[in-house]
Design a protein around this motif. Structure first.
Motif: not given
Ligand code: SAJ
Length: 421
Positions: A164, A166-168, A217, A220, A262, A264, A271-272, A328, A414
């Motif tokens: 998958e 998907v974004l929470p 996966k 990404e 951005t 943070g 995930c990430i 987040k 942030r």
């Molecule tokens: N974050 C930053 N700066 C940014 C973007 C994010 O500091 O510019 C931080 C967020 O605050 C958070 C973390 O990164 O702490 C991760 O947040 P996120 O919104 O980037 O991702 P997740 O963990 O909610 O979801 C990710 C997504 N993957 C990608 O965008 C490549 C989602 O599509 C995946 O399905 C999910 O991981 C997963 O389940 O693997």
């Protein structure tokens, strides 16, 4: 599973991915048997209720349970298609070694009820080679079945990897509309899995081999981690050189081919902050940038904690409001959250001077016990605190006007208040 007959589906693991997936498959008319190891989860779902927070999921689960299309139990049951969505955490060895034991345990349970013609799909984020390892585990249990990739004849079952993405907060929408990569152990397996996903996915479904889909996966999330690390590294360089990182990023992003993310307080979630290590584990010598990005994003948490401590020390009589605990913006998920780590570190150091504002929490997590820190609402914090440390970019914080922050010392990790930089 012939003609237009809807396949019976067994979804193993009813967590953040498994439950919404089970509900969406049931909505498409397939009878779904959901399996989870936790009895309370099973009972909750069978009452038509949910144990996780996700937009619109409550109504959907209630509807499919009422229609008799989704039933949960702790025991696996025979089906035509098995979807495995169990966790893949780290082994607790301090080396970020992937723990695929839940996947393997699920595969062994599936093996016990498999019949000729069935399809087994792994959705859990997994290291490259896991789907093949799962196939081997099933083969060992079921020598009576011809396995894909191990027989020259037509295999008795199909096996595929389909992650998958998907974004929470948008899970139902993204499960339906995102494109999917479908990796078969063989091309025939991929086609079989494709036909299944087409029943409920509106995005494009692209077939490949299982190992490529597994790596896709991981890649990404590693891509996003590396890009966030670039932004976080810039913010630490800017702190050292007395620059406003937000201004530098805003200006650089006016270049048509530059798009810096951005900064943070670090990278959270499950995930990430996790998946890139699966790549590093598979190729430790080669995965240099990916490893470094993880280290930079973790180092940012410590950098933020140190800067916040210095600001608080410089304002010895002030109360301190830590804004946010979630990993987040605008969600109630506090797992692996850098905001939570920083706020707890400050609570341990400064005790009752710390006020935490988290509109998505009803109480502080356990690590705050005994520190004297308290959970307060935003109005109390703005009235009583002389220092603001912004850790999460929740919408409710963004709209705090400058006049309510004017007399306070602010550390905005942030960049939600451009006027405060
Ligand atoms: N974050 C930053 N700066 C940014 C973007 C994010 O500091 O510019 C931080 C967020 O605050 C958070 C973390 O990164 O702490 C991760 O947040 P996120 O919104 O980037 O991702 P997740 O963990 O909610 O979801 C990710 C997504 N993957 C990608 O965008 C490549 C989602 O599509 C995946 O399905 C999910 O991981 C997963 O389940 O693997």
């Amino acid at each position: 599973m012939r003609g237009d007959t809807k396949p019976e589906v067994c979804v193993i693991g009813l967590g953040y991915i498994g439950l919404p997936t089970a509900a969406i498959i049931a909505r498409a008319g397939c009878p779904v048997h959901g399996v989870d190891v936790t009895q309370t989860v099973v009972d909750t779902i069978n009452r038509g209720e949910i144990h996780i927070e996700e937009v619109d999921l409550d109504g959907l689960v209630q509807a499919v349970v009422q229609r008799g299309l989704l039933k949960a139990s702790t025991e696996i049951a025979p089906a035509d298609v098995f979807v495995i969505a169990v966790p893949t955490p780290f082994v607790k060895d301090g080396n970020h070694t992937p723990d695929t034991s839940y996947v393997m345990a699920a595969a062994e349970k599936v093996a016990a009820v498999l019949k000729k013609g069935d399809t087994v799909i792994l959705e859990s984020t997994s290291p490259v080679g896991t789907t093949e390892a799962m196939r081997d585990a099933i083969a060992a249990k079921r020598p009576d079945l011809a396995m894909p990739g191990l027989t020259h004849d037509r295999a008795d079952i199909s096996l595929a990897y389909c992650p998958e993405r998907v974004l929470p907060g948008k899970i139902l929408e993204e499960l339906t509309h995102n494109d999917r990569s479908i990796g078969g152990i063989t091309p025939r397996c991929a086609r079989k899995a494709l036909a299944f996903y087409k029943r409920f996915v509106k995005g494009e479904c692209v077939t490949t081999d299982a190992r490529s889909a597994e790596m896709t996966k991981l890649v990404e999330n590693a891509f996003r981690d590396v890009n966030i690390a670039f932004a976080n590294e810039l913010s630490m360089i800017a702190d050292k050189q007395g620059l406003d990182v937000w201004e530098v990023i805003r200006l650089a992003n006016r270049h048509p081919r530059v798009n810096i993310l951005t900064p943070g307080p670090g990278v959270g979630g499950h995930c990430i902050a996790v998946d890139p290590w699966f790549i590093v584990h598979g190729a430790p010598e080669e995965a240099k940038i990916i490893r470094q990005a993880r280290e930079v994003n973790d180092a940012k948490m410590h950098h933020v904690l140190a800067r916040a401590k210095a600001l608080i020390d410089a304002n010895p009589d002030a109360k301190v409001a830590c804004l946010g605990l979630a990993f987040k913006a605008n969600i109630d998920d506090f797992r692996e959250s850098p905001a939570r780590y920083v706020a707890a570190g400050l609570a341990r150091e400064f005790g009752p001077r710390i006020q935490v504002v988290e509109p998505y929490a009803s109480e502080l997590p356990k690590e705050f016990d005994g520190t004297g820190a308290e959970l307060v609402d935003i109005d109390t914090a703005l009235e009583e605190s002389g220092v603001l440390v912004t850790l999460v970019d929740h919408d409710v914080f963004k709209v705090i006007p400058p006049e309510e922050r004017r007399d306070k010392a602010v550390y905005d990790t942030r960049g939600i208040w451009p006027d405060a930089a």
